[in-house]
Structure formats: structure tokens, C-alpha cells
Design an enzyme around this catalytic site. Structure first.
Site, PDB file in Angstrom:
ATOM      1  N   GLU A   1       0.815  -1.210   0.000  1.00  0.00           N
ATOM      2  CA  GLU A   1       0.000   0.000   0.000  1.00  0.00           C
ATOM      3  C   GLU A   1       0.858   1.273   0.000  1.00  0.00           C
ATOM      4  O   GLU A   1       0.533   2.237  -0.667  1.00  0.00           O
ATOM      5  CB  GLU A   1      -0.926  -0.007   1.217  1.00  0.00           C
ATOM      6  CG  GLU A   1      -2.322   0.441   0.845  1.00  0.00           C
ATOM      7  CD  GLU A   1      -3.226   0.561   2.060  1.00  0.00           C
ATOM      8  OE1 GLU A   1      -2.984  -0.146   3.056  1.00  0.00           O
ATOM      9  OE2 GLU A   1      -4.166   1.366   1.997  1.00  0.00           O
ATOM     10  N   ASP A   2       1.938   1.249   0.744  1.00  0.00           N
ATOM     11  CA  ASP A   2       2.671   2.498   0.981  1.00  0.00           C
ATOM     12  C   ASP A   2       4.026   2.617   0.283  1.00  0.00           C
ATOM     13  O   ASP A   2       4.614   3.694   0.287  1.00  0.00           O
ATOM     14  CB  ASP A   2       2.909   2.704   2.490  1.00  0.00           C
ATOM     15  CG  ASP A   2       1.608   2.792   3.262  1.00  0.00           C
ATOM     16  OD1 ASP A   2       0.569   3.016   2.614  1.00  0.00           O
ATOM     17  OD2 ASP A   2       1.634   2.620   4.484  1.00  0.00           O
TER      18      ASP A   2
END
Ligand code: MN
Length: 750
Positions: A98-99
Site C-alpha cells: 500500500e505504501d
């Protein structure tokens, strides 16, 4: 080369961590070996390295390097949930896809499909949590469905949230509140449902601490103060038992932990009792070390009941008949020699782990060699609940569903199997109005789980409800007592008002006929005066009573005629004063003081640290007072409504309209007066009202807006609405009220 390529070309096996991180890795692997039977060290080491490399340069709000967060989450996974190496790898990498630049493909290549699936599940789940537009029940369902593919996803998600809550302090207040309220509303109930009791308690305590630091500290301090006397009590009760157990060769531990802080707070609020009364309700736990068996639990039970008298009705055998979520224990309440009641719970160490960690303990105590078995069983359980929500199909599962419920909500199903969320205590009538207001209005009867059931029967989670409707509107004013939802109440009230209006119209018609026949002329304004003379709260009520046949139109006519003839009221009565206003018929009265005492000095609002001239007002739902923890919400009109942080509506608003939250502070002294409600309970004696009024009038600058008192069998209960300067002021008044002879309880009330 971009960052993704750089990362993905890393040879993780050869990658060398800096010295500090290498020693952290060694430490980490040591923990893995300590808690796991089998651990793929190399895979864990690779995950650790990728975690470090991909998050390099990122920091958390506290300023600490970001990679420490996934490592701490992984440690929770290992130590507190006893999960496997695959889960550990997934926890270490849970924020990468996600990051960071790391892709799911790459993870699958390097760590295999299980780890990749877990991370994929985590990424999806965070979408579910972020999507706040959906109703909570729908979110919940989605979550269940997502997690049912692999339960480990949920456990990692919970661990992630737990660590974020443990380290919430450096975040800005607004963010803290948003995270804490979400944790309270969503994560804690779900953790409970999954049997993660310890985690649920910690999540609740941490959220409570973030939302209401003052309340948290208050209870924490009281618990610390009480520690000694609690321990002394346990010792006193257990001393004779200990000796007998030791002599008989038992290995055991005694625990007498009080409930967690938030549950104490909730009980204090719900039962409106002081800390001391709630606090006393702790159980003594006797936990038998391995390899003691359930038979040994029974022996301990007999030792205890030899010594102390048990209360038979309070005995529970959850060992022979475990709760559906696996909870096992013997519970008995005994009377100690000093006459105090105390609950004693007896269980083995394994049972205790299940009680504290629920599902996670099942995980640890895997039966046989196939470690997946329990996971499978659990997933099966969830599927069963989802596929067969009807109790007749899977009684046990639905029962468990109920056992695990502690929220204020229940989940019921339509005949088509759709889920509806209702507040606890709802009836088929609520359900009917929930479906459609027309269904509610025409409801004649209902079927619950296929059986005819009264419309006012309380529904349980898992019930399947069908409403039988007639052709015509069947709504009745009596229904108001049988519904819980706002929707149903609003519709029934509307109906009542409409009915009242019709009756009042009829009353007016009767009056006008009578008046015109007798050629009597009187304006509504004059008639209003008459109504108030006759102690009707309004002209409308007078007409209503006439229409309903409760007041004789001829009587009114005579009264009005006399008034007209003399040009004034003949029987001038004493004006009603607070002292003797007590209405002997229904034992209730209300005095409303002049509102002009409310000053409206507005010195400007301190918003996000700056004084502004934004228009603002105080929320009626929680009536904040200077000294309370407060927060502002920008309304659609652009002005600001100020709520207490602990207000129920606040919690909801933060979640649904987080963008409209503003940080507000009390200006040093506003000069305003604030509404504070005080509930007071005590003996109903002559002069009590006088004493209360005296205390109020002697308290400096306190104004009473209203007092409402009702009494019943020697006791009275009252609500005072006061105007005060700040929280200290209110507390002062409450203290003085408590000193009145015969007053049992006085406390602030929303
Ligand atoms: Mn995270």
C-alpha cells in the site's frame, strides 16, 4: 532506475543490514524461536530486510523510523497471538504494497502465494475500513467475507491497529480522536466477536484514554489506590483454601484482576453508580497449571464450597457445557465469613488462555499435527453463520453469534436473508418501520424464525423476521412503548400528533357550536387566558380534552360566561410557587424559571489555536461546560457546534464527517453561563425541595433553569437544570447537594 526497480533487484539473502538493524533482526529471530515450534528463519529474515529496505527514510509521527512499526506488529503476532511464520512475514510486510514501491507480484515471487494472499487481503480490508460511506453492518459483513478467506488477515489487521493505538500519543488530537473512535466502534466489537478478549479490552482502554484522558486517569488512579485492599481481600478469602490446595499437591495461580478501565467506566455510566460499587464486582480466578485436568477443577470446587457457602443459583458449569466460542470454566459465588459475596472461577491454564485470548489460544493449542485445522474450523464457522443465518439451520452458530455480541446493536435477517442492524431491545415493529414506513403502519403480526410472534416481542441477533401487513393503517399510539428505533418513534409520534390535532379540531368545533348557539363571543387570545386559568398548558390541550371527552364543554361555557359577565376572573388563585406546586395527583411537577438569566456574551471562539469570530453554539445533546474536553463541528451553514468529546454524537460525527471536525478550546473566561443537568435521588421527605432550592440559591451565581421531580414509594428522583460558569462550579454545587440530609445521589447527567 526508479525506486521500485531498485527495491526489486535487491538480493534479499545477500542484503546486509546496518549493524543496529542486524542486531534487531537477531533479537527478532530469537523471539520467533521462543514462541514457535517451526519457523522458517530465512524467510522471516528476508521479510525483515525487505521491511527495512522498503520503508527506509520514512518516519512515523513520533519521529521514529517507520520500519519499527511493522516489526512491533509482528511481535504482537508472535507473542500475543502465537501465530505462525507466514503470518509474521506478512505482518512485517503489511504496509509495503500500500505504501511503498513493492508490488504484490514481487512478494509472491519472493515469499510465496500464502504471504502474498495475506498482504493482498490486508490491502483490501483497509479499503473496507476506509470506505466510510457504507453502513456499519455492511462494512462488517464485507469484512467477515474478506477475512473468511484467511482468518490470519484479520488477526494481523487487529495487531496493526493495536500497535497504532499503543503509539497514538504523538498524533494531532483530531487524528487521535478519529482513530480512537473507529477503534471503539469497529475494531473492539469485532475483536470481541472473534474471541480476542484481551485485545478487545486493551483496544477499548487505549481508545478511552485517547478520547477522555481525564476519565481514564480518574479510574486508573482509583484502581491503583484500591490495589492493596483488593489484594488483602483476596488473601483473606484464599488463605484457608491455598493451604488445602498446596497440601493436596495442586500447582496453581490466583488472579483477582479487576475489570478493565473502560468496562468500569461503562458500568458507572450505565448503572449511574460510583466507582466503588462497580469496582467491588471482581472475580477471584484459580488457574490450575498444566497438567491439571477438568476433574481437578471439580476438586478445587469442592474445597471451596467446603469452606464457604455457595449460592446455588449462581453456579455455572461451563466445563461440561462450554460456551460455543470455546470458553470453559466453573463459576460459583460464595459467601465469605465476613458476609461478603465473591465470585470464584476455576479453570485450567489452557481454559484460561482460551478465555483471555479466545481464538488465538485455539491457534496455539493446535490439536494433532495439522495446524490448519482450527483455522479451517473457524472459517467454516463464519461461513456457516453467513450462509445459514436461520437458527433452525445452525442453532449453535447463531447462539454463539449472540454470546459474542456486546455492542448495543443486534443483527436480524429479512425473509430473503438480508441483514438489518437494529438497536438492542428492538421489536418486530422496529424491523417493520426499518423496512418501510408503510410496512410499519400496516403491521398486523409478525413471524420470528417462522413462528407467529407478538409485534412487541424483543428480537435477538440472528432472528429472522417477517412482518404480516394488512390493507389499512393499523398504527396505534400504544406502539410508542414497543419501539426502540428513531425511525419508528418518529413515525408513531407524527401519527399521535396528527391524531391529537384531529381530536383538538373536533373539540374546537364542539366549543364553537356551543358558543355560537349561546351567542357568546370570545377571541382565541382571551380563551387562551381562560385555558391557562384552568391550568391547561395550552389552548390546544383544552380543545383536545374537550374533543376527547375529558373536559365538559358546558363547564367551559359556564366559566367563560362568568368571566365575560364580570370582566375578570372571579376566583383569583394564588400564583403557583415552587414550594407548594407539588401536584398531588401524579406526584410530578415542573418549574421553569425565566430564561433571561442566560447571558449571551460571546468572546469569540478559539479554533485551531486562534481566536476567530465564527458563530458558534453549544450542542444540546451533551451541554458542554468550560473544563470539559470539547471539539467543534462545522455545520453546513458554516457555524460551529461544540460537543463534549465523550458525547455519543461526537463519536458518530467524527467517523462520518471527520473533515468537519475542528479543534476548539475554551477561552479563559467567557462570562457565559452554561447549562448543566444534575440528577438527584433521595428520600422523599417534607422540606426536601426547599433544601435543594436553598443549596442552589446559596451557591454563588448559580441559576436554576428548571427543576423536575417525581416521587415514588418514599423516594424521589429529580432533574435540575442549572446555569453555571464552568465545570468546577457545577461540581461544587453537586457536592453541596450531596450533603443534604436524605440525598442519596447527585451527579451530572447529560
Ligand atoms: Mn500498519
Amino acid at each position: 532506475m526508479n525506486k521500485q526497480e531498485t527495491l526489486e533487484q535487491l538480493d534479499l539473502d545477500a542484503y546486509e543490514l546496518p549493524e543496529k538493524q542486524q542486531s534487531e533482526l537477531n533479537q527478532f529471530l530469537k523471539i520467533c524461536r521462543e514462541f514457535m515450534d517451526h519457523c522458517d528463519d530465512e524467510m522471516v529474515a528476508r521479510a525483515f530486510k525487505l521491511c527495512y529496505a522498503s520503508h527506509q527514510g520514512e518516519t512515523r509521527a513520533s519521529g521514529e523510523p517507520f520500519y519499527e512499526h511493522p516489526i512491533e506488529v509482528a511481535k504482537i503476532i508472535i507473542r500475543e497471538l502465537g501465530m505462525d511464520d507466514v503470518s509474521v512475514a506478512a505482518a512485517l510486510l503489511h504496509d509495503t504494497v500500500e505504501d511503498t514501491e513493492v508490488t504484490l507480484n514481487y512478494i509472491e515471487q519472493k515469499f510465496g502465494s500464502t504471504v502474498a494472499n495475506l498482504i493482498d487481503g490486508l490491502t483490501k480490508i483497509s479499503g473496507v475500513f476506509k470506505n466510510k460511506g457504507t453502513k456499519q453492518a455492511e462494512t462488517f459483513m464485507k469484512l467477515l467475507l474478506t477475512m473468511a478467506e484467511d482468518l490470519r488477515v484479520v488477526l494481523i489487521k487487529f495487531s496493526d491497529r493495536l500497535h497504532n493505538m499503543r503509539t497514538i500519543q504523538p498524533l494531532p488530537r483530531k487524528k487521535q480522536l478519529a482513530i480512537a473512535s473507529e477503534t471503539m466502534e469497529l475494531y473492539a466489537p469485532l475483536a470481541h466477536r472473534f474471541g480476542l478478549f484481551q485485545m478487545k479490552s486493551e483496544l477499548e482502554d487505549l481508545s478511552f484514554k485517547a478520547m477522555d484522558p481525564t476519565g481514564y486517569k480518574f479510574i486508573a488512579r482509583k484502581l491503583r489506590d484500591k490495589k492493596e485492599s483488593r489484594e488483602a481481600f483476596i488473601e483473606e478469602v484464599m488463605n484457608p483454601i491455598n493451604k488445602q490446595l498446596e497440601d493436596s499437591g495442586f500447582q496453581f495461580q490466583i488472579k483477582g484482576r479487576p475489570k478493565h478501565i473502560y468496562s468500569i467506566y461503562k458500568k458507572m455510566m450505565r448503572q449511574q453508580k460510583p466507582f466503588e460499587e462497580i469496582y467491588d464486582l471482581f472475580a477471584i480466578r484459580i488457574i490450575l497449571d498444566d497438567p491439571h485436568t477438568k476433574e481437578d477443577c471439580w476438586r478445587v470446587y469442592s474445597f471451596i464450597t467446603d469452606w464457604y457457602t455457595p449460592i446455588p443459583e449462581r453456579f455455572r458449569d461451563f466445563i461440561s457445557v462450554p460456551k460455543a466460542n470455546g470458553y470453559q470454566s466453573l463459576h460459583t459465588t460464595v459467601i465469605t465469613h465476613t458476609g461478603k459475596k465473591v465470585e470464584v472461577q476455576i479453570r485450567t491454564k489452557k481454559m484460561d488462555e482460551v478465555a483471555e485470548k479466545g481464538l488465538a489460544a485455539h491457534w496455539k493449542y493446535k490439536e494433532g499435527s495439522s495446524e490448519g485445522k482450527n483455522i479451517e474450523r473457524f472459517v467454516h464457522w463464519i461461513r456457516e453463520v453467513l450462509d445459514n443465518p436461520r437458527p433452525d439451520a445452525a442453532t449453535e452458530f447463531v447462539e454463539d453469534f449472540q454470546l459474542n455480541l456486546y455492542t448495543d446493536e443486534i443483527y436480524v435477517f429479512t425473509p430473503k436473508g438480508e441483514l438489518r442492524t437494529l438497536p438492542q431491545g428492538s421489536t418486530p415493529l422496529d424491523f417493520a418501520f426499518e423496512i418501510h414506513s408503510e410496512v410499519g403502519e400496516r403491521a398486523l403480526a409478525s413471524k420470528v424464525n417462522g413462528q407467529m410472534a407478538p409485534l412487541r416481542q424483543e428480537l435477538k441477533s440472528g432472528d429472522q423476521v417477517e412482518v404480516i401487513t394488512g390493507k389499512k393503517v393499523n398504527l396505534s399510539a400504544d406502539w410508542l412503548n414497543d419501539v426502540k428505533t428513531h425511525k419508528a418513534k418518529a413515525r408513531i409520534r407524527q401519527f399521535i400528533r396528527q391524531q391529537e390535532r384531529e381530536i383538538a379540531d373536533k373539540g374546537r368545533e364542539l366549543w364553537e357550536k356551543k358558543a355560537s348557539r349561546s351567542k357568546l363571543e370570545i377571541s382565541d387570545q382571551e380563551l387562551s387566558k381562560v385555558a391557562s386559568r384552568l391550568k391547561f398548558p395550552s389552548l390546544h390541550k383544552l380543545f383536545y380534552d374537550i374533543g376527547a371527552g375529558a373536559y365538559d364543554v358546558t363547564k367551559l361555557y359556564k366559566y367563560v360566561k362568568k368571566y365575560k359577565d364580570k370582566g375578570r376572573f372571579s376566583d383569583d388563585e394564588e400564583k403557583i410557587t415552587p414550594k407548594d406546586a407539588k401536584d398531588s395527583e401524579d406526584n410530578a411537577y415542573e418549574i421553569v424559571y425565566d430564561e433571561s438569566t442566560l447571558t449571551s456574551a460571546s468572546k469569540g471562539l478559539v479554533m485551531n489555536g486562534e481566536v476567530t469570530d465564527v458563530k458558534y453554539s453549544y450542542a444540546k445533546c451533551c451541554n458542554p461546560i468550560p473544563g470539559d474536553d470539547v471539539i467543534g463541528f462545522i455545520s453546513r451553514e458554516g457555524d460551529v457546534k461544540i460537543h463534549r468529546v465523550t458525547c455519543k454524537n461526537t463519536r458518530h460525527l467524527i467517523q462520518t464527517d471527520g473533515d468537519r471536525v475542528v479543534d476548539v478550546k475554551w477561552a479563559p473566561f467567557t462570562g457565559d453561563q452554561f447549562t448543566g443537568a444534575v440528577k438527584i435521588v433521595g428520600e422523599d421527605r417534607v422540606g426536601m425541595i426547599n433544601d435543594i432550592s436553598n443549596v442552589i440559591s446559596k451557591s454563588l451565581n448559580t441559576n436554576m433553569k428548571s427543576i423536575n421531580i417525581s416521587s415514588d414509594s418514599g423516594m424521589f428522583e429529580g432533574t435540575l437544570i442549572l446555569l453555571v460558569k464552568d465545570i468546577k462550579h457545577l461540581e461544587n454545587v453537586i457536592q453541596n447537594l450531596q450533603k443534604i440530609d436524605g440525598v442519596k445521589l447527585a451527579y451530572r447527567y447529560e
